[in-house]
Motif scaffolding. Sequence first.
Motif, PDB file in Angstrom:
ATOM      1  N   ALA A  69       0.791  -1.235   0.000  1.00 59.75           N
ATOM      2  CA  ALA A  69       0.000   0.000   0.000  1.00 59.75           C
ATOM      3  C   ALA A  69       0.826   1.289   0.000  1.00 59.75           C
ATOM      4  O   ALA A  69       0.304   2.366   0.253  1.00 59.75           O
ATOM      5  CB  ALA A  69      -1.013   0.029   1.155  1.00 59.75           C
ATOM      6  N   ILE A  70       2.136   1.187  -0.254  1.00 58.54           N
ATOM      7  CA  ILE A  70       2.942   2.412  -0.312  1.00 58.54           C
ATOM      8  C   ILE A  70       3.821   2.471  -1.569  1.00 58.54           C
ATOM      9  O   ILE A  70       4.850   3.139  -1.586  1.00 58.54           O
ATOM     10  CB  ILE A  70       3.838   2.591   0.934  1.00 58.54           C
ATOM     11  CG1 ILE A  70       4.649   1.325   1.214  1.00 58.54           C
ATOM     12  CG2 ILE A  70       3.027   2.992   2.141  1.00 58.54           C
ATOM     13  CD1 ILE A  70       5.784   1.523   2.198  1.00 58.54           C
ATOM     14  N   GLY A  71       3.408   1.732  -2.617  1.00 65.92           N
ATOM     15  CA  GLY A  71       4.140   1.868  -3.872  1.00 65.92           C
ATOM     16  C   GLY A  71       5.518   1.239  -3.905  1.00 65.92           C
ATOM     17  O   GLY A  71       6.421   1.742  -4.575  1.00 65.92           O
ATOM     18  N   ARG A  72       5.690   0.146  -3.184  1.00 62.99           N
ATOM     19  CA  ARG A  72       7.001  -0.491  -3.179  1.00 62.99           C
ATOM     20  C   ARG A  72       7.023  -1.871  -3.847  1.00 62.99           C
ATOM     21  O   ARG A  72       8.055  -2.281  -4.345  1.00 62.99           O
ATOM     22  CB  ARG A  72       7.494  -0.695  -1.737  1.00 62.99           C
ATOM     23  CG  ARG A  72       7.778   0.558  -0.976  1.00 62.99           C
ATOM     24  CD  ARG A  72       9.174   1.093  -1.275  1.00 62.99           C
ATOM     25  NE  ARG A  72       9.403   2.300  -0.519  1.00 62.99           N
ATOM     26  CZ  ARG A  72       9.113   3.518  -0.951  1.00 62.99           C
ATOM     27  NH1 ARG A  72       8.623   3.690  -2.157  1.00 62.99           N
ATOM     28  NH2 ARG A  72       9.325   4.564  -0.185  1.00 62.99           N
ATOM     29  N   CYS A  73       5.895  -2.600  -3.806  1.00 59.38           N
ATOM     30  CA  CYS A  73       5.963  -4.029  -4.149  1.00 59.38           C
ATOM     31  C   CYS A  73       5.403  -4.369  -5.526  1.00 59.38           C
ATOM     32  O   CYS A  73       5.583  -5.481  -6.000  1.00 59.38           O
ATOM     33  CB  CYS A  73       5.239  -4.845  -3.092  1.00 59.38           C
ATOM     34  SG  CYS A  73       3.438  -4.714  -3.206  1.00 59.38           S
ATOM     35  N   SER A  74       4.675  -3.461  -6.176  1.00 58.83           N
ATOM     36  CA  SER A  74       4.086  -3.679  -7.506  1.00 58.83           C
ATOM     37  C   SER A  74       2.964  -4.706  -7.549  1.00 58.83           C
ATOM     38  O   SER A  74       2.563  -5.142  -8.623  1.00 58.83           O
ATOM     39  CB  SER A  74       5.157  -4.093  -8.532  1.00 58.83           C
ATOM     40  OG  SER A  74       6.147  -3.111  -8.593  1.00 58.83           O
ATOM     41  N   SER A  75       2.436  -5.101  -6.414  1.00 58.08           N
ATOM     42  CA  SER A  75       1.376  -6.100  -6.401  1.00 58.08           C
ATOM     43  C   SER A  75       0.039  -5.552  -6.914  1.00 58.08           C
ATOM     44  O   SER A  75      -0.830  -6.309  -7.311  1.00 58.08           O
ATOM     45  CB  SER A  75       1.213  -6.634  -4.971  1.00 58.08           C
ATOM     46  OG  SER A  75       0.373  -7.743  -4.952  1.00 58.08           O
ATOM     47  N   CYS A  76      -0.117  -4.238  -6.929  1.00 55.91           N
ATOM     48  CA  CYS A  76      -1.429  -3.621  -7.171  1.00 55.91           C
ATOM     49  C   CYS A  76      -1.583  -3.047  -8.569  1.00 55.91           C
ATOM     50  O   CYS A  76      -2.446  -2.206  -8.792  1.00 55.91           O
ATOM     51  CB  CYS A  76      -1.613  -2.492  -6.171  1.00 55.91           C
ATOM     52  SG  CYS A  76      -0.374  -1.209  -6.407  1.00 55.91           S
ATOM     53  N   MET A  77      -0.749  -3.460  -9.520  1.00 53.93           N
ATOM     54  CA  MET A  77      -0.763  -2.799 -10.825  1.00 53.93           C
ATOM     55  C   MET A  77      -2.010  -3.148 -11.637  1.00 53.93           C
ATOM     56  O   MET A  77      -2.388  -4.298 -11.764  1.00 53.93           O
ATOM     57  CB  MET A  77       0.503  -3.152 -11.594  1.00 53.93           C
ATOM     58  CG  MET A  77       1.723  -2.574 -10.891  1.00 53.93           C
ATOM     59  SD  MET A  77       3.196  -2.484 -11.887  1.00 53.93           S
ATOM     60  CE  MET A  77       3.454  -4.175 -12.301  1.00 53.93           C
ATOM     61  N   MET A  78      -2.637  -2.104 -12.186  1.00 52.75           N
ATOM     62  CA  MET A  78      -3.855  -2.267 -12.990  1.00 52.75           C
ATOM     63  C   MET A  78      -3.767  -1.347 -14.203  1.00 52.75           C
ATOM     64  O   MET A  78      -2.840  -0.556 -14.313  1.00 52.75           O
ATOM     65  CB  MET A  78      -5.098  -1.873 -12.163  1.00 52.75           C
ATOM     66  CG  MET A  78      -5.282  -2.694 -10.903  1.00 52.75           C
ATOM     67  SD  MET A  78      -6.694  -2.130  -9.931  1.00 52.75           S
ATOM     68  CE  MET A  78      -8.056  -2.889 -10.805  1.00 52.75           C
TER      69      MET A  78
END
Lengths: 104, 365
Positions: free
Chosen positions: A63-72
């Motif tokens: 949730a802070i833009g570090r892991c790239s798990s949330c890319m859409m």
Amino acid sequence: MSLRIEEHPILTFKKGKKVTFTFDGKKLEGFEGEPIAAALHAAGIRLLRHSPHKNRARGFFCAIGRCSSCMMEVNGVVNTMTCITPLAAGMDVKTQKGHGVIKP
Amino acid sequence: MSRQTEIFVVGGGPAGLSAAIVAAELGAKVLLVDDNATLGGQLIKQTHRFFGSSARDAGIRGIAIAEKLCQEVQARKKNLQVLLNTSAVGFYGDGEAGILSPDRYEKVTYERVVVGTGAVENSLNFENNDLPGIYGAGAVQTLMNVHGIRPGHKILMVGSGNIGLIVSYQLLQAGVQVIGVVEAMPTIGGYLVHASKIRRLGVPIMTGHTIVKALGTDGVTGALLCRLDDKFQRIPNTEFEVACDCICLAVGLSPLIDLFQQAKCKMVYIPELGGLVPLHDGNMRTTNPRVYVAGDASGIEEATTAILGGRIAGARAYESIHGPSATAQKIVDDANLELKSLRAGSTGDRIRWGRERLSQEIAAC
Ligand SMILES: Cc1cc2nc3c(=O)[nH]c(=O)nc-3n(C[C@H](O)[C@H](O)[C@H](O)COP(=O)(O)OP(=O)(O)OC[C@H]3O[C@@H](n4cnc5c(N)ncnc54)[C@H](O)[C@@H]3O)c2cc1C
Ligand code: FES
């Protein structure tokens, strides 16, 4: 119970104005300025993309833009980190498959 | 466009803010960048009252400490410039960095840089650990305390260190049911005050247990847990299922160190400090003489020590440009005294150990 916190013993939350956006073609509501992933989460959506190799379901993690798990895909731009991209009225948000396709 | 500064500070958490405030106070021209929309780093999600030294902010909520630091920044804006939503994305050549804002990319040239980038959360190895609904403890705090959204209705906490315990309490405050805290070690990792607070509210803390797998296909629906023996091996036939819609991992942090590697700082692996850290001396200077480090990036610890480390780095970075200063020396002496008392006692064992190893490495280098 909604996932939005209406009353909190310590905090009050300043919200932007209510806006509508689309998620995979469906109309949803969220608050302007909150991260797209947060608005989706509040609307009960946590599957944001499918992984490139094994097609596994992925949501956000850091949730802070570090892991790239949330890319859409947001307004046609693939690989947008939705956990740090603020929601705006009329955004077109789509579940991403794999690496997504970059349109010319 | 290109910008020029004497001291460039990367990161607006307690470490970076403190370094910038001290350096500006001493008279240096300072530029600070942070990739968030607000200053404060981790502090802005911390609603609990702080543990730490009473002289420095114990008993105050993290969010209030952030506000205090921000006011000090405001007061020095004559020679302390802040750029928000701006990442330092690379160190090039000698004394040059690239910074990326939403609408532009710029070059920064500097005399010294203080890097206070903080840390990234660790994940844990178990089956299905990538399912939607599994979040880091920082993510849960961000969602809940910054955006006002619960991570779910029923949550399982993994890790009973202070962060796991504190976030469990915050979840309860937000109206989320915490079904339990799983801990592999035979004893609770965090302070007992935090543990008893959540126990009193009926949350079981399962020491000597681990998570074997997350259940669900498109999102978490539960977890399979099991008991561990004293060698951390799973005890057969002790598996049991619990129902939950999310899982929070509070299993530690690792320093965020890519910028140091780009700056060719020598790195050392010190488990007590959270893993790979840039080798640095008591002045917080790394093996690249232009580069200083502070806060969690120099070893995972707490906000109070991040503030003190930041003050030392800011003062020493100033002196390395402008020469010795009695005011700077006093700031460093005071900070060192406070650090010593903070790290005293049994809770500081690991950190003292890690710091000791660091000074041995420096001596050998
Ligand atoms: C749940 C929880 C509870 C805690 N409770 C306590 C407590 O009670 N007492 C206590 O003392 N400590 C506590 N801590 C620890 C404390 O918050 C941290 O140790 C402290 O915030 C570290 O400060 P920092 O400045 O090093 O890093 P951070 O606060 O993480 O700040 C780093 C900043 O740098 C930014 N950044 C990183 N890379 C870049 C880049 N390339 N360009 C621009 N910006 C960048 C980050 O976005 C961030 O804003 C807690 C931590 C957590 C997670
Ligand atoms: S959730 Fe990690 S980058 Fe968005």
